[in-house]
Design a protein around this motif. Sequence first.
Motif, PDB file in Angstrom:
ATOM      1  N   TYR A  87       0.847  -1.218   0.000  1.00  0.00           N
ATOM      2  CA  TYR A  87       0.000   0.000   0.000  1.00  0.00           C
ATOM      3  C   TYR A  87       0.870   1.251   0.000  1.00  0.00           C
ATOM      4  O   TYR A  87       0.555   2.251  -0.665  1.00  0.00           O
ATOM      5  N   ALA A 147       2.107   1.827  -3.468  1.00  0.00           N
ATOM      6  CA  ALA A 147       1.062   2.430  -4.312  1.00  0.00           C
ATOM      7  C   ALA A 147       0.964   3.924  -4.034  1.00  0.00           C
ATOM      8  O   ALA A 147       0.846   4.744  -4.967  1.00  0.00           O
ATOM      9  N   HIS A 177      -9.996   7.367  -8.270  1.00  0.00           N
ATOM     10  CA  HIS A 177      -9.735   5.970  -7.910  1.00  0.00           C
ATOM     11  C   HIS A 177      -9.267   5.133  -9.102  1.00  0.00           C
ATOM     12  O   HIS A 177      -8.381   4.290  -8.975  1.00  0.00           O
ATOM     13  N   VAL A 182      -5.676   3.034  -9.301  1.00  0.00           N
ATOM     14  CA  VAL A 182      -5.551   1.593  -9.556  1.00  0.00           C
ATOM     15  C   VAL A 182      -4.750   1.348 -10.837  1.00  0.00           C
ATOM     16  O   VAL A 182      -3.864   0.492 -10.876  1.00  0.00           O
ATOM     17  N   THR A 235      -1.081   2.011 -10.190  1.00  0.00           N
ATOM     18  CA  THR A 235      -0.510   0.960  -9.335  1.00  0.00           C
ATOM     19  C   THR A 235      -0.340  -0.331 -10.131  1.00  0.00           C
ATOM     20  O   THR A 235       0.705  -0.985 -10.047  1.00  0.00           O
ATOM     21  N   ALA A 236      -1.350  -0.678 -10.923  1.00  0.00           N
ATOM     22  CA  ALA A 236      -1.257  -1.913 -11.709  1.00  0.00           C
ATOM     23  C   ALA A 236      -0.105  -1.817 -12.705  1.00  0.00           C
ATOM     24  O   ALA A 236       0.650  -2.768 -12.901  1.00  0.00           O
ATOM     25  N   GLU A 243     -11.360  -0.538  -5.027  1.00  0.00           N
ATOM     26  CA  GLU A 243     -10.765  -1.191  -6.196  1.00  0.00           C
ATOM     27  C   GLU A 243      -9.265  -1.461  -5.976  1.00  0.00           C
ATOM     28  O   GLU A 243      -8.732  -2.450  -6.464  1.00  0.00           O
ATOM     29  N   LEU A 244      -8.612  -0.561  -5.242  1.00  0.00           N
ATOM     30  CA  LEU A 244      -7.194  -0.784  -4.966  1.00  0.00           C
ATOM     31  C   LEU A 244      -7.034  -1.993  -4.036  1.00  0.00           C
ATOM     32  O   LEU A 244      -6.147  -2.827  -4.219  1.00  0.00           O
ATOM     33  N   HIS A 292      -7.366  -5.151  -5.918  1.00  0.00           N
ATOM     34  CA  HIS A 292      -6.119  -5.410  -6.661  1.00  0.00           C
ATOM     35  C   HIS A 292      -5.069  -6.020  -5.715  1.00  0.00           C
ATOM     36  O   HIS A 292      -4.409  -7.009  -6.052  1.00  0.00           O
TER      37      HIS A 292
END
Length: 282
Positions: A96, A99, A113, A117, A120-121, A164-165, A168
């Motif tokens: 986290y 991210a 958001h 995500v 981060t992805a 959503e994070l 993931h």
Amino acid sequence: MNTTRQDTVQDESIAFEMIEVVEVSHAESCAAMDMERVVCDRDPATLGGSGCLAMLSPDQRIVITIDGPAGTGKSSVARALAKQLGLDFLDTGAMYRAAAAICIDHGIDINDHAAVVARTAAADLHFDWTRDPPTILAHGVPIDHRIRQKDVTEVVSPLASIKELREHMVRKQRLIGQQHPRLVTEGRDQGSVVFPDAVVKFYLDASADVRARRRAEQMVAMGSAADLGAITAEILERDRSDSSRADGPLMCPGNAICVDTSDMQFQQVVDTLHRHVLAVVG
Ligand code: C5P
């Protein structure tokens, strides 16, 4: 890209090294596990390596979860426990934090958001398991030096409340659990959400005052100024934010063993957890 670095480094991983921290096991949690009847005939402090788990098949899945609020020493305890038991160690807070660092450094608005995500992805967060402790990489580059800095700590909890994070991260953590089936993993939701079937679940706690004092002592030891009032406020706010979010809130899983580390020495905590693990799987 904004690569500005903050001065203050807040590394919780060494919290225990500097302070005295007493075990107060919650009665319900420990009622089923008489600590005096632990099955290993060796002193946990001398076990080293895989300790009494050596008797288990090396491909037998053993996932141990350690959850709890900031400043309880989870990371150092989880890492030491993993080492004593010969298991891998996963620091999910680092994911986290990574991210958060990536979003800050790429100018992402954490209220967006989808962008959080996607960014981060795209960073393809993963660990270098050849390192001890495993270092976290983003875009193939280690970022462990970045993730404990003040600006990251300030946004990580709000960012970690993004549904959503979390989805993931949960997927990634379960994948890691498949690739590293002998694992001690620590965070906020490891026993409650990510690995509900973990063989042993722990919840570490300590009073906010003790946690803040530990953090202040760390900062002073690292040459930074420490404002105990501000640190206490930051810890209480992170507790509130982590406990009150809708997805994966900080909580003590119903079947977890709760240990209050406020007055315990570091090795006492590790040995206590070690005995519980051996009582269950040893
Ligand atoms: O454990 P650490 O303090 O490094 O975690 C940083 C933050 O990451 C926590 O305050 C929490 O908001 C988030 N986190 C989480 N779920 C986890 C691990 C960490 O939400 N499993």
